[in-house]
Each structure stands twice: as C-alpha cells, then as structure tokens.
Design a protein around this motif. Structure first.
Motif, mmCIF file in Angstrom:
data_model
loop_
_atom_site.group_PDB
_atom_site.id
_atom_site.type_symbol
_atom_site.label_atom_id
_atom_site.label_comp_id
_atom_site.label_asym_id
_atom_site.label_seq_id
_atom_site.Cartn_x
_atom_site.Cartn_y
_atom_site.Cartn_z
ATOM 1 N N LYS A 158 0.834 -1.211 0.000
ATOM 2 C CA LYS A 158 0.000 0.000 0.000
ATOM 3 C C LYS A 158 0.865 1.257 0.000
ATOM 4 N N LEU A 159 1.931 1.269 0.812
ATOM 5 C CA LEU A 159 2.831 2.426 0.827
ATOM 6 C C LEU A 159 3.449 2.638 -0.550
ATOM 7 N N CYS A 160 3.943 1.576 -1.158
ATOM 8 C CA CYS A 160 4.534 1.700 -2.498
ATOM 9 C C CYS A 160 3.502 2.198 -3.499
ATOM 10 N N GLN A 161 2.288 1.675 -3.430
ATOM 11 C CA GLN A 161 1.246 2.103 -4.352
ATOM 12 C C GLN A 161 0.977 3.605 -4.208
ATOM 13 N N LEU A 162 0.863 4.073 -2.982
ATOM 14 C CA LEU A 162 0.601 5.499 -2.756
ATOM 15 C C LEU A 162 1.732 6.368 -3.298
ATOM 16 N N LEU A 163 2.972 5.921 -3.124
ATOM 17 C CA LEU A 163 4.118 6.680 -3.637
ATOM 18 C C LEU A 163 4.174 6.634 -5.158
ATOM 19 N N THR A 181 6.192 -14.989 -1.105
ATOM 20 C CA THR A 181 5.317 -15.108 -2.274
ATOM 21 C C THR A 181 4.024 -14.315 -2.127
ATOM 22 N N LYS A 182 3.409 -14.321 -0.955
ATOM 23 C CA LYS A 182 2.144 -13.588 -0.775
ATOM 24 C C LYS A 182 2.323 -12.096 -1.049
ATOM 25 N N VAL A 183 3.442 -11.546 -0.626
ATOM 26 C CA VAL A 183 3.693 -10.114 -0.856
ATOM 27 C C VAL A 183 4.003 -9.876 -2.331
ATOM 28 N N VAL A 184 4.775 -10.769 -2.954
ATOM 29 C CA VAL A 184 5.050 -10.666 -4.393
ATOM 30 C C VAL A 184 3.729 -10.634 -5.157
ATOM 31 N N GLU A 185 2.815 -11.512 -4.800
ATOM 32 C CA GLU A 185 1.525 -11.572 -5.501
ATOM 33 C C GLU A 185 0.701 -10.301 -5.287
ATOM 34 N N GLN A 186 0.829 -9.674 -4.132
ATOM 35 C CA GLN A 186 0.149 -8.387 -3.915
ATOM 36 C C GLN A 186 0.727 -7.317 -4.838
ATOM 37 N N PHE A 187 2.054 -7.280 -4.962
ATOM 38 C CA PHE A 187 2.678 -6.317 -5.870
ATOM 39 C C PHE A 187 2.225 -6.552 -7.306
ATOM 40 N N PRO A 199 -1.416 -1.936 -11.003
ATOM 41 C CA PRO A 199 -1.559 -1.669 -12.440
ATOM 42 C C PRO A 199 -0.194 -1.583 -13.136
ATOM 43 N N ALA A 200 -0.159 -1.989 -14.388
ATOM 44 C CA ALA A 200 1.088 -1.969 -15.171
ATOM 45 C C ALA A 200 1.708 -0.578 -15.190
ATOM 46 N N SER A 201 0.882 0.462 -15.226
ATOM 47 C CA SER A 201 1.418 1.829 -15.255
ATOM 48 C C SER A 201 2.235 2.135 -14.000
ATOM 49 N N LEU A 202 1.877 1.548 -12.868
ATOM 50 C CA LEU A 202 2.654 1.735 -11.640
ATOM 51 C C LEU A 202 3.856 0.794 -11.608
ATOM 52 N N GLN A 203 3.679 -0.426 -12.082
ATOM 53 C CA GLN A 203 4.786 -1.386 -12.112
ATOM 54 C C GLN A 203 5.968 -0.832 -12.898
ATOM 55 N N LYS A 204 5.694 -0.084 -13.938
ATOM 56 C CA LYS A 204 6.762 0.456 -14.790
ATOM 57 C C LYS A 204 7.657 1.460 -14.065
ATOM 58 N N VAL A 208 11.059 -14.848 -8.898
ATOM 59 C CA VAL A 208 11.831 -14.103 -9.895
ATOM 60 C C VAL A 208 11.134 -14.195 -11.252
ATOM 61 N N ASP A 209 10.673 -15.370 -11.602
ATOM 62 C CA ASP A 209 9.987 -15.575 -12.883
ATOM 63 C C ASP A 209 8.714 -14.723 -12.956
ATOM 64 N N LYS A 210 7.978 -14.655 -11.862
ATOM 65 C CA LYS A 210 6.764 -13.825 -11.838
ATOM 66 C C LYS A 210 7.098 -12.356 -12.073
ATOM 67 N N ILE A 211 8.152 -11.880 -11.429
ATOM 68 C CA ILE A 211 8.556 -10.479 -11.598
ATOM 69 C C ILE A 211 9.035 -10.248 -13.033
ATOM 70 N N GLN A 212 9.785 -11.206 -13.567
ATOM 71 C CA GLN A 212 10.310 -11.083 -14.936
ATOM 72 C C GLN A 212 9.171 -10.987 -15.955
ATOM 73 N N LYS A 213 8.070 -11.659 -15.702
ATOM 74 C CA LYS A 213 6.931 -11.653 -16.630
ATOM 75 C C LYS A 213 6.029 -10.428 -16.445
ATOM 76 N N SER A 214 6.298 -9.618 -15.454
ATOM 77 C CA SER A 214 5.475 -8.440 -15.178
ATOM 78 C C SER A 214 6.081 -7.211 -15.855
ATOM 79 N N ASP A 215 5.534 -6.057 -15.529
ATOM 80 C CA ASP A 215 6.077 -4.795 -16.039
ATOM 81 C C ASP A 215 7.102 -4.169 -15.103
ATOM 82 N N PHE A 216 7.412 -4.836 -13.988
ATOM 83 C CA PHE A 216 8.452 -4.350 -13.087
ATOM 84 C C PHE A 216 9.818 -4.534 -13.731
#
Length: 155
Positions: free
Chosen positions: A75-80, A96-102, A106-111, A137-145
């Motif tokens: 939530k803090l990261c999202q607000l920032l 993993t639970k926190v990774v899945e929350q991230f 939205p992709a616009s924030l992940q970028k 790591v694979d989940k993050i690699q497949k995202s917009d992060f």
C-alpha cells in the motif's frame, strides 16, 4: 515521463529478516528478530510526507531493510507510485504472498518500480527455498516491473 528530482534512501530499521545468512550484520545484533512496535504513522501519513509536491517533483525512493516484512508495504509503495515517484525495492524475494500483492498493481505503476533482488544461495538452499525464490523471480520477470538479480559475494 518526468525524471526523478532527488534520490531518497529509506531504511526500515526492523531488525528482522526471514533468512539468517551467516555473513549478514543484521543477524549479529542483539535485537535481531525482535518484532518492533508498530510505527506511529500510517502509510497514508508517510506517503503524504513524501509527496512529490512537497519534495519538488517525483523522486527515486530506495527502500531497504527486508522490506517485504513491513506491514502495508504494498500500500505504501502504491501510494508513492501514484504520485509519480520511482521505487527501488531491495528484497530477498522469498515472500510469495507479498510478491503476488505487488503483481496486482496496475502496469502503469509497475513500470516505475525496480526490485533489487538479493540472491542468498547458501541460505535459500539451507531453507529449501530455491524453487520458491526462482518462481518469484519468474513472476517479476513476466510483469512490467524492472529487476536486478544480485549475487551476494559471499556465496
């Protein structure tokens, strides 16, 4: 896209980690593992204090300390991120639970966010977390992060 105006270093002095690497200075301190009292400020208050308007524009905010153990960190990261900030997030990426929350952001924030992923081979192997780690790591690699996978020199 505006460039960051400043770099803000945020250290979460939580004295905790879900790993206990033999070379880590954090695990050597007397308070290691002790759960800190809840901070006196809400994530909304912290985000307001770090507002882009107050800081003169969007900033690069580096978050370190085992950040995924912090309550309401997503939530803090999202607000920032919603204010236009960029985040560099240091983590061992084993929760993993926190990774899945991230990943729900939205992709616009992940970028606007990079994970600096610490690879602690010996400790991940000892705790049988290597598969979990690489799945995350694979989940993050497949995202917009963005991400950087960093090998600890000790390993």
């Amino acid at each position: 896209m505006s460039k960051p105006k400043r770099m803000i270093l945020c250290d979460f002095p939580n004295n905790r980690c879900n790993l206990k690497c033999e070379y880590c200075y954090i695990t050597q301190i007397p308070d290691w593992g002790r759960i800190q009292e809840k901070g006196k400020y809400s994530v909304e208050h912290i985000a307001k204090c770090l507002s882009a308007e107050r800081l003169g524009g969007p900033c690069l905010i580096n978050m370190t300390g085992e950040t995924m153990l912090e309550k309401d960190i997503v939530k803090l990261c999202q607000l920032l991120l919603e204010q236009g900030h960029y985040i560099e997030f240091v983590t061992n990426l084993t929760m993993t639970k926190v990774v899945e929350q991230f990943l729900k952001l939205p992709a616009s924030l992940q970028k606007h966010m990079e994970f600096k992923i610490s690879f602690h081979y010996n400790e991940l192997k000892r705790l049988h977390l290597l598969d979990n780690f690489f799945e995350n790591v694979d989940k993050i690699q497949k995202s917009d992060f963005s991400f950087a996978l960093e090998l600890m020199p000790y390993d």
